[in-house]
Design a protein around this motif. Structure first.
Motif, PDB file in Angstrom:
ATOM      1  N   LEU A  13      48.998  36.106  64.968  1.00  0.00           N
ATOM      2  CA  LEU A  13      49.527  34.908  64.522  1.00  0.00           C
ATOM      3  C   LEU A  13      48.326  33.915  64.321  1.00  0.00           C
ATOM      4  O   LEU A  13      47.895  33.440  63.656  1.00  0.00           O
ATOM      5  CB  LEU A  13      50.613  34.406  65.220  1.00  0.00           C
ATOM      6  N   GLY A  14      47.525  33.973  65.684  1.00  0.00           N
ATOM      7  CA  GLY A  14      46.459  33.033  65.613  1.00  0.00           C
ATOM      8  C   GLY A  14      45.198  33.168  64.892  1.00  0.00           C
ATOM      9  O   GLY A  14      44.575  32.349  64.223  1.00  0.00           O
ATOM     10  N   VAL A  15      44.984  34.607  64.526  1.00  0.00           N
ATOM     11  CA  VAL A  15      43.927  34.970  63.695  1.00  0.00           C
ATOM     12  C   VAL A  15      44.088  34.462  62.500  1.00  0.00           C
ATOM     13  O   VAL A  15      43.488  33.819  61.460  1.00  0.00           O
ATOM     14  CB  VAL A  15      43.467  36.304  63.833  1.00  0.00           C
ATOM     15  N   SER A  16      45.546  34.968  61.894  1.00  0.00           N
ATOM     16  CA  SER A  16      45.945  34.514  60.334  1.00  0.00           C
ATOM     17  C   SER A  16      45.722  33.025  60.315  1.00  0.00           C
ATOM     18  O   SER A  16      45.417  32.651  59.047  1.00  0.00           O
ATOM     19  CB  SER A  16      47.357  35.138  60.452  1.00  0.00           C
ATOM     20  N   LEU A  17      46.518  32.309  61.018  1.00  0.00           N
ATOM     21  CA  LEU A  17      46.592  30.944  60.857  1.00  0.00           C
ATOM     22  C   LEU A  17      45.013  30.330  60.923  1.00  0.00           C
ATOM     23  O   LEU A  17      44.739  29.374  59.866  1.00  0.00           O
ATOM     24  CB  LEU A  17      47.343  30.042  62.032  1.00  0.00           C
ATOM     25  N   LEU A  73      53.452  24.904  59.059  1.00  0.00           N
ATOM     26  CA  LEU A  73      54.461  25.506  59.045  1.00  0.00           C
ATOM     27  C   LEU A  73      55.148  26.573  58.390  1.00  0.00           C
ATOM     28  O   LEU A  73      55.769  27.222  58.969  1.00  0.00           O
ATOM     29  CB  LEU A  73      55.431  24.089  58.071  1.00  0.00           C
ATOM     30  N   THR A  74      54.328  27.339  57.523  1.00  0.00           N
ATOM     31  CA  THR A  74      54.533  28.321  56.752  1.00  0.00           C
ATOM     32  C   THR A  74      53.976  29.612  57.181  1.00  0.00           C
ATOM     33  O   THR A  74      54.492  30.748  57.077  1.00  0.00           O
ATOM     34  CB  THR A  74      54.414  28.077  55.115  1.00  0.00           C
ATOM     35  N   ASN A  75      52.403  29.382  57.616  1.00  0.00           N
ATOM     36  CA  ASN A  75      51.869  30.697  58.048  1.00  0.00           C
ATOM     37  C   ASN A  75      52.410  31.539  59.028  1.00  0.00           C
ATOM     38  O   ASN A  75      52.701  32.725  59.018  1.00  0.00           O
ATOM     39  CB  ASN A  75      50.469  30.297  58.159  1.00  0.00           C
ATOM     40  N   PRO A  76      52.865  30.890  59.994  1.00  0.00           N
ATOM     41  CA  PRO A  76      53.552  31.726  61.240  1.00  0.00           C
ATOM     42  C   PRO A  76      54.620  32.297  60.897  1.00  0.00           C
ATOM     43  O   PRO A  76      55.227  33.624  61.278  1.00  0.00           O
ATOM     44  CB  PRO A  76      53.686  30.676  62.364  1.00  0.00           C
ATOM     45  N   ALA A 135      45.783  28.970  46.612  1.00  0.00           N
ATOM     46  CA  ALA A 135      45.531  29.014  47.960  1.00  0.00           C
ATOM     47  C   ALA A 135      46.062  30.367  48.903  1.00  0.00           C
ATOM     48  O   ALA A 135      45.475  30.894  49.478  1.00  0.00           O
ATOM     49  CB  ALA A 135      45.864  27.746  48.914  1.00  0.00           C
ATOM     50  N   ASN A 136      47.315  30.542  48.564  1.00  0.00           N
ATOM     51  CA  ASN A 136      48.104  31.504  49.155  1.00  0.00           C
ATOM     52  C   ASN A 136      47.400  32.713  48.746  1.00  0.00           C
ATOM     53  O   ASN A 136      47.419  33.715  49.549  1.00  0.00           O
ATOM     54  CB  ASN A 136      49.440  31.524  49.171  1.00  0.00           C
ATOM     55  N   ALA A 137      47.357  32.966  47.475  1.00  0.00           N
ATOM     56  CA  ALA A 137      46.577  34.151  46.744  1.00  0.00           C
ATOM     57  C   ALA A 137      45.293  34.464  47.595  1.00  0.00           C
ATOM     58  O   ALA A 137      44.924  35.630  47.919  1.00  0.00           O
ATOM     59  CB  ALA A 137      46.506  34.355  45.341  1.00  0.00           C
ATOM     60  N   LEU A 138      44.580  33.549  47.564  1.00  0.00           N
ATOM     61  CA  LEU A 138      43.251  33.514  48.382  1.00  0.00           C
ATOM     62  C   LEU A 138      43.325  33.997  49.704  1.00  0.00           C
ATOM     63  O   LEU A 138      42.637  35.060  50.393  1.00  0.00           O
ATOM     64  CB  LEU A 138      42.441  32.218  48.287  1.00  0.00           C
ATOM     65  N   SER A 139      44.029  33.510  50.535  1.00  0.00           N
ATOM     66  CA  SER A 139      44.321  33.889  52.016  1.00  0.00           C
ATOM     67  C   SER A 139      44.790  35.370  51.919  1.00  0.00           C
ATOM     68  O   SER A 139      44.510  36.047  52.985  1.00  0.00           O
ATOM     69  CB  SER A 139      44.856  32.723  52.737  1.00  0.00           C
ATOM     70  N   PHE A 140      45.885  35.586  51.276  1.00  0.00           N
ATOM     71  CA  PHE A 140      46.287  36.882  51.542  1.00  0.00           C
ATOM     72  C   PHE A 140      45.505  38.007  50.994  1.00  0.00           C
ATOM     73  O   PHE A 140      45.450  38.724  51.544  1.00  0.00           O
ATOM     74  CB  PHE A 140      47.437  36.824  50.406  1.00  0.00           C
ATOM     75  N   CYS A 141      44.540  37.835  49.988  1.00  0.00           N
ATOM     76  CA  CYS A 141      43.695  38.783  49.598  1.00  0.00           C
ATOM     77  C   CYS A 141      42.579  38.915  50.501  1.00  0.00           C
ATOM     78  O   CYS A 141      42.176  39.997  51.110  1.00  0.00           O
ATOM     79  CB  CYS A 141      42.987  38.288  48.132  1.00  0.00           C
TER      80      CYS A 141
END
Length: 107
Positions: free
Chosen positions: A7-11, A41-44, A96-102
């Motif tokens: 959770l921490g690394v991802s956020l 709000l959404t990432n976790p 933004a979400n595509a970037l972080s997901f990839c």
């Protein structure tokens, strides 16, 4: 403990990448807090949902992850539309979400 590290690394990674993209997108300083808060709000929720799917429904991991990511795009896009001056809020949310997901896939 592994879940909390994830959770921490991802956020952290998401915030760094999406704020950098916001600067490239020429989002004004007054809207950067909206970008940060939308992700907090959404990432976790997405990461937790992914972990739950991995534990209980591994065969359905890909469609569940896709649904979670699309939900995040929708939620963030709506927040940007309503609470910021971001041009093309839905496009920014998707990019933004595509970037972080990839980036997450590469790690």
């Amino acid at each position: 403990m592994e879940l909390f590290v994830s959770l921490g690394v991802s956020l952290t990674l998401t915030l760094i990448l999406e704020v950098l993209l916001a600067l490239v997108w020429r989002i004004g300083r007054q809207d950067l807090p909206v970008v940060v808060l939308a992700n907090v709000l959404t990432n976790p929720a997405v990461v937790l949902g992914h972990w739950i799917a991995l534990l209980y429904w591994p065969r359905w991991l890909v469609p569940i992850t896709l649904a979670l990511e699309l939900g995040a795009v929708a939620a963030e896009g709506e927040v940007y539309r309503r609470r910021s001056q971001i041009r093309h809020p839905w496009g920014f949310s998707l990019a933004a979400n595509a970037l972080s997901f990839c980036a997450g896939l590469l790690l």
